[in-house]
Scaffold this motif. Structure first.
Motif, mmCIF file in Angstrom:
data_model
loop_
_atom_site.group_PDB
_atom_site.id
_atom_site.type_symbol
_atom_site.label_atom_id
_atom_site.label_comp_id
_atom_site.label_asym_id
_atom_site.label_seq_id
_atom_site.Cartn_x
_atom_site.Cartn_y
_atom_site.Cartn_z
ATOM 1 N N PRO A 48 0.830 -1.224 0.000
ATOM 2 C CA PRO A 48 0.000 0.000 0.000
ATOM 3 C C PRO A 48 0.851 1.254 0.000
ATOM 4 O O PRO A 48 2.064 1.222 0.223
ATOM 5 C CB PRO A 48 -0.760 -0.128 1.318
ATOM 6 N N CYS A 49 0.207 2.385 -0.244
ATOM 7 C CA CYS A 49 0.864 3.677 -0.089
ATOM 8 C C CYS A 49 -0.204 4.753 -0.025
ATOM 9 O O CYS A 49 -1.391 4.494 -0.266
ATOM 10 C CB CYS A 49 1.842 3.968 -1.230
ATOM 11 N N ILE A 50 0.216 5.948 0.306
ATOM 12 C CA ILE A 50 -0.640 7.129 0.222
ATOM 13 C C ILE A 50 -0.239 7.913 -1.026
ATOM 14 O O ILE A 50 0.952 8.088 -1.297
ATOM 15 C CB ILE A 50 -0.486 8.014 1.466
ATOM 16 N N MET A 51 -1.231 8.354 -1.776
ATOM 17 C CA MET A 51 -0.958 9.279 -2.877
ATOM 18 C C MET A 51 -1.550 10.633 -2.517
ATOM 19 O O MET A 51 -2.710 10.728 -2.119
ATOM 20 C CB MET A 51 -1.536 8.786 -4.204
ATOM 21 N N GLU A 52 -0.722 11.648 -2.630
ATOM 22 C CA GLU A 52 -1.168 13.008 -2.339
ATOM 23 C C GLU A 52 -1.379 13.762 -3.643
ATOM 24 O O GLU A 52 -0.600 13.609 -4.597
ATOM 25 C CB GLU A 52 -0.126 13.727 -1.478
#
Length: 342
Positions: free
Chosen positions: A240-244
């Motif tokens: 997973p990751c966060i996309m900004e």
């Protein structure tokens, strides 16, 4: 060992040789050097009481010693030298001083959406579990049997057309061949993606596979308008990751980092939104979300989502599907468009 965002800064204009803290550039998880490895090397000069990320890039750290003399010894021995125990990298070191805590990009003060409807950016869609766990494993196995091209922080594969990082574009005359058969079922599912009625707009002919090690992200950018058509599909695998997403007030068709030095005030304030991308999810960027918002993956080993700390996997692999544009872009977002820049 505290490894959170730094409370320290590299002083401007002079080195504070009385400081027990060192600002170390060309060193960090984004270039394949772990905090434990850094502690092991610097610990030979004295007791290390903390290692901090100096900023969000993952390429600079603050090393805090218990004694000033230890910092001075490390500075003398390592500054400007190639360190074999840190991957042969040449370290650039300055003394650092403490500063008041500041809010930083990627901190947990930014709410993270789980759904595209919560994100509320026109043209951004996210479908969870776009593929099965078995399909994910099969896709990873396929790319792992094929050659990777190594960049400074990650590995890539290109199909259909090669993306040229130096120009942020593609050579539409250099066709590499049809997309590989192992993604044919993904291409078919893209044609069924909800919310899009024009099947022709969902046709894709270019695929970039990115492998991100833990701690490595992606710099803020808008995919070049003249390089690709409107729809950009990105499938997340393995981790997973966060996309900004960032919208800059005056607009820019290129990555903001290139212009900040010339006009810092223009980029001092911008709108930020973030969304969590779990494995096997498909993100679609279209319309305003594709043409006017920079997207960015913070260089973090952990992300904070809804008050929960989520550790990134040892690798994250993305499959980005696009359609190469054959002519200039005529979108309505002129201030972000390289085809229409003045």
């Amino acid at each position: 060992m505290n490894k959170v965002q730094s409370r320290f800064a590299r002083p401007k204009g002079m080195d504070h040789e009385s400081s027990s803290n060192l600002y170390v550039a060309n060193c960090g998880p984004a270039v394949g050097i772990s905090f434990d490895n850094i502690e092991s090397v610097f610990g030979t000069f004295g007791k290390v009481i903390g290692i901090y990320a100096a900023d969000e890039t993952g390429t600079r750290v603050i090393v805090c010693f218990h004694e000033v003399s230890a910092a001075q010894a490390a500075f003398k021995a390592l500054n400007g030298s190639s360190c074999s125990d840190l991957g042969g990298r040449t370290l650039h070191i300055r003394y650092s001083i403490s500063q008041p805590p500041q809010k930083v990009l990627g901190d947990d003060s930014l709410p993270v959406s789980l759904l595209a409807s919560e994100l509320a950016i026109p043209g951004i869609y996210l479908e969870h579990e776009f593929i099965t766990l078995k399909e994910e494993q099969e896709l990873l196995a396929e790319v792992d049997t094929r050659p990777w091209k190594r960049l400074s922080k990650r590995r890539v594969q290109h199909y259909g057309y090669e993306f040229l990082y130096a120009t942020k574009n593609v050579d539409s005359k250099q066709f590499l061949g049809e997309l590989p058969s192992f993604v044919s079922h993904i291409v078919k599912k893209i044609m069924l993606f909800p919310g899009l009625d024009d099947d022709r707009s969902k046709q894709v002919d270019q695929l970039t596979v990115n492998e991100y090690p833990s701690g490595v992200g992606l710099s803020p950018h808008i995919d070049t308008h003249s390089a690709f058509d409107e729809l950009i599909f990105s499938l997340s695998l393995a981790g997973p990751c966060i996309m900004e997403f960032r919208r800059y007030p005056q607009g820019t068709w290129h990555a903001p980092a290139a212009a900040i030095g010339n006009n810092p005030q223009q980029f001092s304030n911008f709108t930020r939104k973030a969304i969590f991308l779990p494995p096997r999810s498909m993100l679609l960027m279209s319309g305003e979300g594709r043409y006017a918002w920079h997207h960015y993956i913070p260089h973090h080993k952990v992300d904070t989502v809804g008050g929960h700390v989520i550790k990134r996997s040892s690798r994250r692999v993305s499959f980005t599907f696009r359609k190469v544009r054959k002519g200039p872009c005529c979108c309505e977002y002129r201030q972000y468009c390289d085809s229409q820049k003045s």
